[in-house]
Design a protein around this motif. Structure first.
Motif, PDB file in Angstrom:
ATOM      1  N   ARG A  99     -27.033  25.322  -5.049  1.00 28.00           N
ATOM      2  CA  ARG A  99     -27.454  24.069  -5.675  1.00 28.00           C
ATOM      3  C   ARG A  99     -28.917  23.802  -5.387  1.00 28.00           C
ATOM      4  O   ARG A  99     -29.304  23.487  -4.253  1.00 28.00           O
TER       5      ARG A  99
ATOM      6  N   VAL B 167     -32.003  21.393  -6.087  1.00 21.77           N
ATOM      7  CA  VAL B 167     -32.343  20.038  -6.508  1.00 21.77           C
ATOM      8  C   VAL B 167     -33.867  19.918  -6.531  1.00 21.77           C
ATOM      9  O   VAL B 167     -34.523  20.053  -5.499  1.00 21.77           O
TER      10      VAL B 167
ATOM     11  N   GLU C   4     -27.824  18.789 -14.471  1.00 26.25           N
ATOM     12  CA  GLU C   4     -27.789  17.352 -14.198  1.00 26.25           C
ATOM     13  C   GLU C   4     -29.208  16.806 -14.130  1.00 26.25           C
ATOM     14  O   GLU C   4     -30.030  17.299 -13.360  1.00 26.25           O
TER      15      GLU C   4
ATOM     16  N   THR D 198     -29.907  20.258 -10.340  1.00 29.07           N
ATOM     17  CA  THR D 198     -30.177  18.827 -10.513  1.00 29.07           C
ATOM     18  C   THR D 198     -31.678  18.608 -10.470  1.00 29.07           C
ATOM     19  O   THR D 198     -32.362  19.173  -9.616  1.00 29.07           O
TER      20      THR D 198
END
Length: 265
Positions: free
Chosen positions: A207, A209, A254, A233
């Motif tokens: 992930r 970000v 996202e 994200t």
């Protein structure tokens, strides 16, 4: 006539900012003999045109070369409100017991200051500034892993030593600040070694970000880090254009857009 006067005034402001590398509102009001509100409006116009960078209390010259890396002292004074709300939202993604990585940058440095209350936290970082913030907390339940490496103008540690350290680890989240975000170029940085180091961070997690205020959109720096599709994200602010938001929504899983609540003129 007022339009002509405004154009001349803004040209003078731009000349002063470029000559000195930056200028404060108080200096410009004295120089031009106008109110601080007039100067602030002029700075807003010039900022929107990409001719300078509006910062808290004034403006700085805009870097035009894709290989020029601004120092931390410059970037840390830009878009203060945007960075604060982006960092606060990013901190809500961090939970007790996590291992997270935080790359170098002024927005990620702001994030570090929002992690005081997260228990049993392990942070891997190549940022001297981030490490300083975290070490100042003197917490027994906080582990900080500093990668080592060559120091950049933004106080990041990069190069083979940093890459080797990062590749030996796996983290739950990587929080990354970047110099540019572009539809085709993806995530970019002016520093070749920083790009390599950041790619190692991308590979260390599932992930990614990205913390990027609206001014990063459309900028392309020298070195490629990753395509937008690699981003899980992205957290940005509500001054991002609707067209940019649509592009990001198409390519990033996202997109979180945070209101700034900043109505300063």
């Amino acid at each position: 006539m007022p339009l002509v006067l405004a154009a001349l005034r803004r040209a003078r402001i731009l000349e002063e900012v470029r000559r000195s590398g930056g200028a404060r509102v108080t200096h410009l009001t004295t120089l031009l003999g106008v109110s601080d509100m007039t100067v602030r409006r002029d700075l807003e116009v010039l900022d929107r045109q990409g001719l300078l960078a509006k910062v808290h209390g004034g403006a700085t010259a805009m870097e035009t070369a894709s290989a020029i890396e601004p120092g931390f002292e410059i970037t840390s004074q830009r878009e203060l409100r945007e960075k604060e709300v982006i960092a606060a939202r990013a901190a809500t993604l961090v939970h007790p017991g996590m291992a997270v990585a935080i790359t170098a940058g002024s927005t990620t440095w702001t994030l570090a200051r929002h992690l005081f209350d997260v228990a049993d936290l392990t942070v891997v970082t190549n940022s001297l500034k981030v490490a300083e913030v975290l070490h100042a907390q003197q917490r027994r339940d906080l582990t900080v892993v500093l990668t080592g490496g060559l120091r950049t103008p933004s106080d990041g540690l990069v190069g083979p030593i940093a890459v080797q350290a990062i590749r030996s680890l796996h983290v739950d989240l990587v929080f990354m600040g970047v110099q540019g975000v572009d539809e085709r170029a993806g995530l970019t940085t002016p520093n070749l070694l920083e790009a390599e180091t950041n790619r190692a961070f991308v590979d260390s997690t599932r992930r990614l970000v990205v913390l990027a205020d609206h001014t990063k959109w459309g900028k392309v720096a020298l070195a490629h880090i990753a395509p937008l599709s690699a981003v899980s994200t992205i957290i940005t602010d509500d001054r991002l254009s609707s067209e940019a938001a649509e592009v990001l929504a198409d390519q990033v899983a996202e997109v979180i857009v945070i209101p700034t609540g900043d109505d300063e003129g």
